[in-house]
Write a protein that holds these residues in place. Structure first.
Motif, PDB file in Angstrom:
ATOM      1  N   LEU A  35       0.847  -1.210   0.000  1.00 27.63           N
ATOM      2  CA  LEU A  35       0.000   0.000   0.000  1.00 27.63           C
ATOM      3  C   LEU A  35       0.874   1.249   0.000  1.00 27.63           C
ATOM      4  O   LEU A  35       0.555   2.251  -0.646  1.00 27.63           O
ATOM      5  CB  LEU A  35      -0.926  -0.006   1.228  1.00 27.63           C
ATOM      6  CG  LEU A  35      -2.015  -1.078   1.256  1.00 27.63           C
ATOM      7  CD1 LEU A  35      -2.754  -1.056   2.595  1.00 27.63           C
ATOM      8  CD2 LEU A  35      -3.010  -0.889   0.107  1.00 27.63           C
ATOM      9  N   ASP A  36       1.994   1.183   0.711  1.00 31.24           N
ATOM     10  CA  ASP A  36       2.917   2.318   0.783  1.00 31.24           C
ATOM     11  C   ASP A  36       3.499   2.624  -0.600  1.00 31.24           C
ATOM     12  O   ASP A  36       3.592   3.784  -1.012  1.00 31.24           O
ATOM     13  CB  ASP A  36       4.033   1.989   1.773  1.00 31.24           C
ATOM     14  CG  ASP A  36       4.735   3.242   2.284  1.00 31.24           C
ATOM     15  OD1 ASP A  36       4.168   4.344   2.149  1.00 31.24           O
ATOM     16  OD2 ASP A  36       5.845   3.120   2.813  1.00 31.24           O
ATOM     17  N   ILE A  37       3.878   1.564  -1.316  1.00 37.29           N
ATOM     18  CA  ILE A  37       4.430   1.750  -2.663  1.00 37.29           C
ATOM     19  C   ILE A  37       3.352   2.283  -3.612  1.00 37.29           C
ATOM     20  O   ILE A  37       3.594   3.200  -4.394  1.00 37.29           O
ATOM     21  CB  ILE A  37       5.020   0.421  -3.179  1.00 37.29           C
ATOM     22  CG1 ILE A  37       6.319   0.121  -2.422  1.00 37.29           C
ATOM     23  CG2 ILE A  37       5.272   0.480  -4.681  1.00 37.29           C
ATOM     24  CD1 ILE A  37       6.897  -1.228  -2.733  1.00 37.29           C
ATOM     25  N   ALA A  38       2.146   1.719  -3.500  1.00 36.17           N
ATOM     26  CA  ALA A  38       1.046   2.174  -4.362  1.00 36.17           C
ATOM     27  C   ALA A  38       0.741   3.650  -4.119  1.00 36.17           C
ATOM     28  O   ALA A  38       0.392   4.387  -5.041  1.00 36.17           O
ATOM     29  CB  ALA A  38      -0.196   1.319  -4.126  1.00 36.17           C
ATOM     30  N   ALA A  39       0.895   4.083  -2.853  1.00 30.88           N
ATOM     31  CA  ALA A  39       0.574   5.475  -2.492  1.00 30.88           C
ATOM     32  C   ALA A  39       1.455   6.467  -3.244  1.00 30.88           C
ATOM     33  O   ALA A  39       1.042   7.592  -3.523  1.00 30.88           O
ATOM     34  CB  ALA A  39       0.727   5.668  -0.983  1.00 30.88           C
ATOM     35  N   GLU A  40       2.679   6.024  -3.577  1.00 30.29           N
ATOM     36  CA  GLU A  40       3.620   6.938  -4.230  1.00 30.29           C
ATOM     37  C   GLU A  40       3.142   7.378  -5.615  1.00 30.29           C
ATOM     38  O   GLU A  40       3.514   8.440  -6.090  1.00 30.29           O
ATOM     39  CB  GLU A  40       5.004   6.295  -4.329  1.00 30.29           C
ATOM     40  CG  GLU A  40       5.724   6.345  -2.986  1.00 30.29           C
ATOM     41  CD  GLU A  40       6.988   5.516  -2.971  1.00 30.29           C
ATOM     42  OE1 GLU A  40       7.564   5.283  -4.051  1.00 30.29           O
ATOM     43  OE2 GLU A  40       7.392   5.098  -1.878  1.00 30.29           O
ATOM     44  N   THR A  41       2.349   6.522  -6.265  1.00 33.81           N
ATOM     45  CA  THR A  41       1.881   6.876  -7.602  1.00 33.81           C
ATOM     46  C   THR A  41       0.369   7.126  -7.626  1.00 33.81           C
ATOM     47  O   THR A  41      -0.226   7.236  -8.690  1.00 33.81           O
ATOM     48  CB  THR A  41       2.212   5.749  -8.599  1.00 33.81           C
ATOM     49  OG1 THR A  41       1.679   4.532  -8.087  1.00 33.81           O
ATOM     50  CG2 THR A  41       3.720   5.590  -8.767  1.00 33.81           C
ATOM     51  N   ALA A  42      -0.244   7.195  -6.429  1.00 35.47           N
ATOM     52  CA  ALA A  42      -1.695   7.428  -6.373  1.00 35.47           C
ATOM     53  C   ALA A  42      -1.997   8.859  -6.822  1.00 35.47           C
ATOM     54  O   ALA A  42      -1.224   9.767  -6.535  1.00 35.47           O
ATOM     55  CB  ALA A  42      -2.194   7.186  -4.952  1.00 35.47           C
ATOM     56  N   PRO A  43      -3.127   9.059  -7.508  1.00 33.67           N
ATOM     57  CA  PRO A  43      -3.459  10.399  -7.998  1.00 33.67           C
ATOM     58  C   PRO A  43      -3.744  11.385  -6.857  1.00 33.67           C
ATOM     59  O   PRO A  43      -3.452  12.565  -6.968  1.00 33.67           O
ATOM     60  CB  PRO A  43      -4.712  10.161  -8.849  1.00 33.67           C
ATOM     61  CG  PRO A  43      -5.252   8.835  -8.438  1.00 33.67           C
ATOM     62  CD  PRO A  43      -4.109   8.052  -7.909  1.00 33.67           C
ATOM     63  N   GLU A  44      -4.312  10.873  -5.744  1.00 30.46           N
ATOM     64  CA  GLU A  44      -4.639  11.725  -4.601  1.00 30.46           C
ATOM     65  C   GLU A  44      -3.790  11.323  -3.393  1.00 30.46           C
ATOM     66  O   GLU A  44      -3.507  10.141  -3.231  1.00 30.46           O
ATOM     67  CB  GLU A  44      -6.119  11.521  -4.207  1.00 30.46           C
ATOM     68  CG  GLU A  44      -7.125  11.842  -5.288  1.00 30.46           C
ATOM     69  CD  GLU A  44      -7.338  13.343  -5.425  1.00 30.46           C
ATOM     70  OE1 GLU A  44      -7.305  14.042  -4.391  1.00 30.46           O
ATOM     71  OE2 GLU A  44      -7.514  13.804  -6.583  1.00 30.46           O
ATOM     72  N   PRO A  45      -3.433  12.295  -2.522  1.00 31.66           N
ATOM     73  CA  PRO A  45      -2.762  11.906  -1.272  1.00 31.66           C
ATOM     74  C   PRO A  45      -3.684  11.016  -0.446  1.00 31.66           C
ATOM     75  O   PRO A  45      -4.908  11.152  -0.525  1.00 31.66           O
ATOM     76  CB  PRO A  45      -2.520  13.237  -0.550  1.00 31.66           C
ATOM     77  CG  PRO A  45      -2.776  14.316  -1.543  1.00 31.66           C
ATOM     78  CD  PRO A  45      -3.653  13.755  -2.616  1.00 31.66           C
ATOM     79  N   LEU A  46      -3.104  10.112   0.348  1.00 30.08           N
ATOM     80  CA  LEU A  46      -3.924   9.214   1.177  1.00 30.08           C
ATOM     81  C   LEU A  46      -4.712  10.002   2.223  1.00 30.08           C
ATOM     82  O   LEU A  46      -4.240  11.017   2.729  1.00 30.08           O
ATOM     83  CB  LEU A  46      -3.029   8.193   1.886  1.00 30.08           C
ATOM     84  CG  LEU A  46      -2.232   7.221   1.021  1.00 30.08           C
ATOM     85  CD1 LEU A  46      -1.615   6.137   1.902  1.00 30.08           C
ATOM     86  CD2 LEU A  46      -3.107   6.586  -0.053  1.00 30.08           C
ATOM     87  N   THR A  47      -5.890   9.483   2.536  1.00 32.55           N
ATOM     88  CA  THR A  47      -6.665  10.031   3.659  1.00 32.55           C
ATOM     89  C   THR A  47      -6.045   9.535   4.968  1.00 32.55           C
ATOM     90  O   THR A  47      -5.220   8.609   4.974  1.00 32.55           O
ATOM     91  CB  THR A  47      -8.127   9.548   3.605  1.00 32.55           C
ATOM     92  OG1 THR A  47      -8.123   8.122   3.776  1.00 32.55           O
ATOM     93  CG2 THR A  47      -8.769   9.887   2.265  1.00 32.55           C
TER      94      THR A  47
END
Lengths: 288, 288
Positions: free
Chosen positions: B154-166
Motif C-alpha cells: 500500500l505504501d508503494i502504491a501510495a507513491e503513484t496514487a493520484p490523490e494523497p492518502l486520507t
C-alpha cells in the motif's frame, strides 16, 4: 495411472492455493502471487501427496503441505528471476513477475509467498500440532541459509569464481538449490505420519540430483517452446555443469543410475510406492 | 529499571541471533544476515520478553520468539531499503546491505532471515508444540499479504496514487506495515502462556500507531546523526503523513493520547506491566 494421479494433484493443489489467497486484498502484489502460483509441473506437490499416501494419509489431509511446498517454490522462482539474480524474462512460457509488474512487486510477492508456505503448514487438517510444527521446522531448514538460499548463493558466487566448479561443488550447490526442497516434499508424508523418514530421504537425495542433471540436459537439448524458459544459458555463460564434467552421455547414464537408486530406496513400501517410482522416471524423461 | 532491562534484552537477543547463525556457511549472504541483525533498539524483542514476563515466563524461555521477531524485522528492512523499493543507502548509521554487498545478496539475506524467524519459533524451549505452532501461525499472518507485506505494498502504491492518502488510509497502511509485527511481538507472551491475548492486542494497536506517528515526527524534527537514517524524505516527496493531516502539534497530542490508551489496556496486569508502560512512553519520547 501416474498421469491421471498427477493431474488430480495439479487440480487439487491449484484449488488449495486459490483458496489460501481468496481473502487477500485486490492489489498488484496479490495478483502477482496468484500469477506465480499458476501452472508448473507440481512435481513437488505430487511427492508430498504420494509420500503421504504410503502411510494411508488421503490427499485432502496432506494438501496444505503440498500447497506449501509449491508456494515456497514459486517464491524462489520469482526471486531467482529478478534482474539482480538470474535476470530471466520468461518462466513457464509467460513473462516473469518483475517483467509483467515491476521489481518491487516481485520482491514483495516472493516474500509473501514464503510467508504463505509457513502459514499453510499450520493448517489443522494436517494433523496433530507436533507434526505440523515438525513440518514447519523441516521446511525452514530446507529453504533457508543452510538449504535452498545457500544453494542459490553458491550459484551466484560461482559466476564470478576464478575457477569453474568441481563436480563435488556442483553437487553441493544443487543439493541446496533444488535438492533441499525436493527432500522436504518427499519426507513431508512421513512427517505427517510420524514415521521413519530415512527411506524417503534416500529416495529424495537421488531424485533431486537426477532432477538437476535432467535440467542441465534440458538446457542443452531441450525445445524452448516446451520448456517455457530460456535455454542454452549455462553453456553460453561458460558455466560448469554436470554435462561439462560428465559429457552428455555420461550425464544421461548418471541420471539413469540415480533413478535406479531412488527406486531401490522405495523397496520397503512395496507396491504402494508405484506412483513415486513413476515420478522418478518422469523426472528424467521430461526431455531425454 | 526500564533502560537496564532493555539493555539486558538487547544483549540476550543479540546472543540468541548470533547463536542461530553460528553453524552457517562462511559466505556473503550469511555475513549480510549477521550485519543486518546487529544494532537496532530491539523494542520488538522487548515487547516479547516483557509480554511473557506478565505470565511468569522467564527471559530465557521467551528468547527465541524475541529473536524471531527481530529476524523478521531485519528481513523487512533489508528488502524495504532495496533500490526498487525505498532505495535507502543508510540504516542505523551504516550502509544498507545492498550498498555494502549487492542487490542479489540483499534479496537472499532478507529471504533467509524470514526463514530464520519461522525456524526460531520452533525452538523447544518455547514450550508445548501447540503454542509454538500458534506462534508460527500468528507470525505468518502478521507478516504476509494480509499484514506487513500488504502495508508495504500500500505504501508503494501510495507513491503513484493520484490523490494523497486520507488519514484512514494512512492508518490502515501503517497497521500493516509496522503495526502487525508490533502486535505479534506484544501478543507472543500471551501465546506462549496460552492466555487471553486481548489486553495485549489492545495495547499493541495503540502502541503501533503511536510508534508510526512518532516516526513521522522524527522524519520532520529528528537529528539525522541520532536517527542513523535519511530524514525529511516524506515531506520532500510530498507524501501524505500523520503530520500533513494533523499538523505537528496535532500529531504529538494524538501520539500522547494513544500512549495513554496503551497504558490503560495494561490495567489488568497491575504493577507487573510497569516495563511495558515505560516502553510505551519510550516509543514516543525518542525524539519528541
Amino acid at each position: 495411472m501416474f498421469p491421471d494421479r498427477l493431474r488430480q494433484v495439479q487440480a487439487g493443489v491449484q484449488a488449495a492455493l486459490d483458496d489460501a489467497l481468496s481473502d487477500c486484498a485486490d492489489i498488484a502484489v496479490v495478483h502477482a502471487m496468484r500469477y506465480a502460483l499458476r501452472g508448473g509441473k507440481r512435481i513437488r506437490a505430487f511427492l508430498v501427496i504420494e509420500g503421504a499416501a504410503l502411510f494411508g494419509i488421503p490427499m485432502s489431509r496432506a494438501m496444505p503441505a503440498a500447497a506449501a511446498v509449491e508456494a515456497l517454490h514459486a517464491y524462489s522462482l520469482i526471486h531467482d528471476d529478478l534482474p539482480c539474480m538470474d535476470d530471466d524474462d520468461l518462466r513457464r512460457g509467460q513473462p516473469t513477475v518483475h517483467v509483467k509488474w515491476d521489481e518491487a512487486t516481485a520482491v514483495l510477492a516472493g516474500d509473501a509467498l514464503q510467508t504463505l508456505a509457513f502459514e499453510l503448514c499450520c493448517d489443522p487438517i494436517l494433523g496433530p500440532s507436533d507434526r505440523r510444527l515438525d513440518l514447519v521446522q523441516t521446511l525452514a531448514r530446507a529453504s533457508g541459509a543452510e538449504g535452498m538460499v545457500l544453494g542459490q548463493a553458491l550459484d551466484i558466487a560461482a559466476e564470478t569464481a576464478p575457477e569453474p566448479l568441481t563436480l563435488a561443488e556442483i553437487t553441493a550447490l544443487q543439493a541446496g538449490k533444488t535438492g533441499a526442497l525436493i527432500s522436504f516434499a518427499a519426507e513431508a508424508g512421513a512427517i505427517l505420519a510420524g514415521a521413519d523418514r530415512k527411506p524417503l530421504a534416500a529416495y529424495a537425495r537421488a531424485l533431486g540430483l537426477a532432477f538437476q542433471i535432467a535440467d542441465d540436459i534440458l538446457d542443452v537439448e531441450g525445445d524452448p517452446g516446451k520448456a517455457g524458459k530460456r535455454l542454452g544459458k549455462d553453456a553460453g555463460a561458460g558455466k560448469a555443469t554436470f554435462i561439462s564434467h560428465l559429457g552428455l552421455a555420461g550425464a544421461k547414464s548418471r541420471a539413469l543410475a540415480l533413478i535406479e537408486e531412488a527406486q531401490t530406496a522405495l523397496l520397503p513400501y512395496g507396491a504402494t510406492a508405484e506412483n513415486l517410482r513413476e515420478a522418478a522416471r518422469f523426472v528424467i524423461s521430461r526431455e531425454m
